[in-house]
Design an enzyme around this catalytic site. Structure first.
Site, PDB file in Angstrom:
ATOM      1  N   GLN A   1      44.379  15.699  38.887  1.00  0.00           N
ATOM      2  CA  GLN A   1      43.933  14.288  39.453  1.00  0.00           C
ATOM      3  C   GLN A   1      42.922  13.625  38.613  1.00  0.00           C
ATOM      4  OE1 GLN A   1      42.661  14.074  43.211  1.00  0.00           O
ATOM      5  NE2 GLN A   1      43.502  11.922  43.545  1.00  0.00           N
TER       6      GLN A   1
ATOM      7  N   TYR B   1      38.280  28.036  49.666  1.00  0.00           N
ATOM      8  CA  TYR B   1      37.821  27.001  48.554  1.00  0.00           C
ATOM      9  C   TYR B   1      36.383  26.677  48.744  1.00  0.00           C
ATOM     10  CZ  TYR B   1      37.942  21.942  46.780  1.00  0.00           C
ATOM     11  OH  TYR B   1      37.712  21.024  46.054  1.00  0.00           O
TER      12      TYR B   1
ATOM     13  N   LYS C   1      33.333  26.842  45.993  1.00  0.00           N
ATOM     14  CA  LYS C   1      32.561  25.720  45.572  1.00  0.00           C
ATOM     15  C   LYS C   1      31.104  26.026  45.805  1.00  0.00           C
ATOM     16  CE  LYS C   1      35.656  23.192  44.031  1.00  0.00           C
ATOM     17  NZ  LYS C   1      35.784  23.042  42.351  1.00  0.00           N
TER      18      LYS C   1
HETATM   19  N1  SER Z   1      40.001  16.785  48.039  1.00  0.00           N
HETATM   20  C1  SER Z   1      39.717  18.237  47.834  1.00  0.00           C
HETATM   21  C2  SER Z   1      40.629  18.919  48.917  1.00  0.00           C
HETATM   22  O1  SER Z   1      41.211  18.272  49.738  1.00  0.00           O
HETATM   23  C3  SER Z   1      38.220  18.545  48.620  1.00  0.00           C
HETATM   24  O2  SER Z   1      37.441  18.621  47.542  1.00  0.00           O
HETATM   25  O3  SER Z   1      40.673  20.099  48.923  1.00  0.00           O
END
Ligand code: SER
Length: 320
Positions: free
Chosen positions: A12, A142, A146
């Protein structure tokens, strides 16, 4: 910054950042990479594209040395919801990819841009006006990748002098490439449903407030941080940035100001709702404003107007 590699270029953010960098530096100077066969036509026609798996250290080294790369925008990663479904793969891609990129950058003298996220915060973080420096105890894989990424990038800067910089992106909204498996994806899907004249069934509840940003601001943030003078960059990585915050109910109301018949209903996905509940409602981005002049251009109203103008009516989903 004149021999640029973008990993995750078909994603994206990558698809629009690649085009913006090619406009500035020339198509040949910006090598797009990803795992799509074949790459999307816009990327393939505007400059070079190479197949690259960021977990393959040798392939990454070859690409960087062969193309004499001096700047890497490392965007390849699994987003929050898909990462939660495949935690081991998320660690392998998000952390394995980043450690490979940082090692190659150290050996070949490259600067690195690393996108962190509001996902780097967790339920113990203050949710309103979340400070730049605060408690970070993410509870998603996630978010853990990060936060670890932010720390590792700062480590490579202080220990080895690798010029790593990065921001914590909020949910990104765009009309070019779709996000793949994030918690904030509803804020893109809703526009496609509205344009098809359909009721949108939202996987987050009506009051789930999160930070968001329109893609032109996200692209500008990456480029301007990488172009910024190094001296004032005290934090370097994990800069809070935001442009707007809203809930699904408020976004639906903003769309209804353009399409009065638009309807939303709610079919809550417990996994993504739990992720959203652990993230901030609105972050304080004053440190980014102070250290490198960050400023968003698009408000909620401006974003909605532009999205609806750019998305063709009745556009069908890919594969439909
Ligand atoms: N847009 C991302 C997600 O929803 C967040 O960094 O995983």
């Amino acid at each position: 910054m004149n021999r640029i590699l973008i990993t995750g270029a078909t994603g994206q953010l990558g698809s629009e950042l690649t085009m913006a960098l090619r406009k500035i530096h020339g198509g040949q100077q910006v090598l797009a990479s990803g795992r799509s066969h074949p790459p999307p036509p816009a990327l393939a026609e505007s400059g070079p594209f190479v197949y690259l798996d960021v977990t393959d250290h040798r392939a990454l080294t070859e690409v960087v040395s062969h193309h004499r790369i001096n700047t890497i925008f490392h965007l390849a990663a699994l987003l929050s919801a898909v990462a939660e479904a495949h935690p081991q793969l998320a660690w392998q891609v998000n952390m394995g990819g980043l450690t490979n990129v940082l090692e190659v950058a150290r050996c070949h003298g490259c600067a690195v841009f690393f996108p962190s996220s509001i996902g780097a915060f967790g339920p113990t973080t203050p949710q309103d006006h979340t400070p730049q420096d605060t408690l970070q105890q993410p509870t998603t894989i996630y978010g853990i990748t990060k936060l670890s990424g932010e720390l590792l990038c700062n480590y490579y800067f202080h220990r080895f002098g690798v010029d790593c910089r990065g921001v914590r992106y909020p949910g990104l909204i765009s009309y070019v490439a779709r996000p793949g498996g994030g918690t904030t994806d509803y804020a893109v899907e809703i526009f496609h449903a509205a344009r098809r004249g359909e009721t949108y069934s939202c996987f987050l509840g009506p009051d789930s407030r999160l930070d968001m940003m329109y893609m032109p601001d996200a692209v500008r943030a990456a480029i301007s941080l990488m172009e910024a003078e190094s001296g004032p960059l005290v934090h370097r990585n994990g800069y809070n940035i935001t442009a707007m915050n809203f809930s699904p109910g408020e976004l639906a109301a903003a769309i209804r100001r353009h399409i009065p018949t638009f309807k939303i209903d709610y079919s809550i996905d417990p996994l993504r709702q739990a992720i959203a509940n652990s993230w901030p409602h609105c972050v304080d981005d004053s440190v980014a404003r102070r250290e490198w002049g960050w400023q968003p251009h698009f408000s909620l109203e401006e974003m909605v107007t532009d999205m609806l103008a750019k998305l063709p009516r009745d556009r069908k989903k890919k594969g439909e």
